[in-house]
Scaffold this active site. Structure first.
Site, mmCIF file in Angstrom:
data_model
loop_
_atom_site.group_PDB
_atom_site.id
_atom_site.type_symbol
_atom_site.label_atom_id
_atom_site.label_comp_id
_atom_site.label_asym_id
_atom_site.label_seq_id
_atom_site.Cartn_x
_atom_site.Cartn_y
_atom_site.Cartn_z
ATOM 1 N N ASP A 22 103.043 67.019 -49.999
ATOM 2 C CA ASP A 22 103.537 66.560 -50.933
ATOM 3 C C ASP A 22 104.554 65.501 -50.735
ATOM 4 O OD1 ASP A 22 104.074 67.692 -48.610
ATOM 5 O OD2 ASP A 22 106.295 68.466 -49.142
ATOM 6 N N GLU A 36 106.408 70.575 -47.385
ATOM 7 C CA GLU A 36 106.693 70.001 -46.583
ATOM 8 C C GLU A 36 107.691 68.868 -46.423
ATOM 9 O OE1 GLU A 36 107.292 67.547 -42.226
ATOM 10 O OE2 GLU A 36 106.767 66.475 -44.214
#
Length: 365
Positions: A70, A134
């Site tokens: 991400d 994350e």
């Protein structure tokens, strides 16, 4: 479709151009899963939008190489357009790939994907981990979810996290905690402030205390960790004509990994004695662990002295599992989340060369 045999810069662009802001990683996770499933030497596992691929060659050591899929939301190019799709500038040693995710941390993801496909007979068994969420609150972190639900998927002798380090080893990481400091006052009409107590004004001595406090540096296992203590937010007030009766100052403390989260919190509460302090978030740091042979071998493969990781990274999650971990990835960490985020192509090749050399060298070398 991701071509894992492509040139590293081309692969980085392909990975970045699949937009994957936190919470929207499914398309990229699908592409990663399909590409890795085409490699007969890998067993591919999936949990949500986390994809794990691993060899099972019966080697004496197992290495975990991990990276998150991400990114933070898109930024803007100088002309005002979004910083995706990616683009390149320069040539040769000065060539750069620009765009969201190029440094944090799809450069590391591209290197890992390329090596996962290419290294069919590594001298160490390898677990390649590509995970979600994350860049948001820790409770959503995909690696944390794997640690809770599939800890065997993360087992290893050492882990390498591909966060940007400009292709050098950064050992361990600082811990982090965040607190709200609550200041109370008494409301009144702003035309008659003497009838109240201004809670925002009461924040002035607190801000002075924070601005004047230097938490200093601490040496941990031979690496020097710089600590920080900062007010990172302030909120208060109900209307433009009311003396505010409440003010909340948010404080972030980054602490060296020779202290636990509980110890760092206790020290901060001592500094802020007399104030109402509410812990809102926190994560343990990670000692470098470079005295472990498997971790030292990563450093040796770079041929450079390691540095301390001053931010918090998921190496701390591996440390909590008993797996020593280091940070090693392409790109400048200072460019993470910046609108002008970019990654030098030479960093991609440097990281790939280091990891390839290490993962194909004799284990006792």
């Amino acid at each position: 479709m991701l071509d894992l045999s492509a040139d590293l810069a081309d692969l980085l662009q392909a990975v970045c151009d699949v937009e994957s802001v936190s919470g929207d990683e499914a398309r990229l996770a699908d592409a990663v899963e399909v590409a890795l499933a085409a490699c007969p030497h890998l067993e591919v596992l999936r949990d949500g939008d986390a994809v794990v691929a691993r060899t099972s060659l019966g080697r004496a050591e197992r290495v975990v190489v991990a990276g998150h899929l991400d990114t933070v939301p898109l930024g803007r190019r100088p002309d005002g357009s979004p910083n995706l799709p990616t683009w390149r500038t320069g040539s040769g040693d000065d060539e750069l790939v620009h765009g969201r995710g190029t440094a944090d941390m799809k450069g590391g993801v591209a290197v890992a994907l390329s090596l996962a496909a290419a290294l069919t007979e590594p001298t160490r068994d390898v677990t390649w981990v590509f995970y979600d969420h994350e860049e948001v609150e820790a409770s959503c972190n995909g690696l944390g979810r794997l640690a809770r639900e599939h800890p065997d998927w993360l087992a290893g002798d050492v882990a390498v996290l591909g966060e940007p380090t400009s292709a050098a080893v950064e050992g361990g990481c600082n811990g982090t905690l965040r607190v709200d400091v609550v200041l109370d006052g008494v409301p009144a009409h702003s035309a008659r402030p003497w009838r109240g107590v201004n809670a925002v004004h009461a924040a002035a001595p607190l801000l002075a205390l924070l601005a004047g406090h230097d938490p200093g540096e601490r040496e941990v296992d031979g690496l020097v960790f710089r600590q920080s203590l900062q007010a990172v937010g302030i909120r208060g007030g109900t209307a433009g004509n009311v003396v505010p009766d409440r003010c909340v100052v948010t404080v972030n403390h980054r602490f060296a990994p020779d202290r636990t989260l509980a110890e760092a919190e206790a020290d901060l509460r001592e500094l802020l004695a007399g104030y109402e302090v509410v812990l809102t978030d926190g994560a343990e740091g990670a000692r470098p662990g470079l005295d472990r042979p498997a971790a030292a071998a990563v450093v040796a493969a770079t041929g450079e002295e390691p540095r301390a990781k001053l931010g918090w990274t998921d190496v701390a999650r591996f440390t909590a599992l008993g797996v020593p971990a280091v940070n090693l990835g392409p790109g400048d960490p200072l460019l993470a989340h910046a609108d002008d985020e970019h990654c030098p192509v030479r960093d991609l090749h440097r990281c790939a060369d280091v990891l390839r050399r290490w993962l194909t060298a004799p284990v006792d070398a």
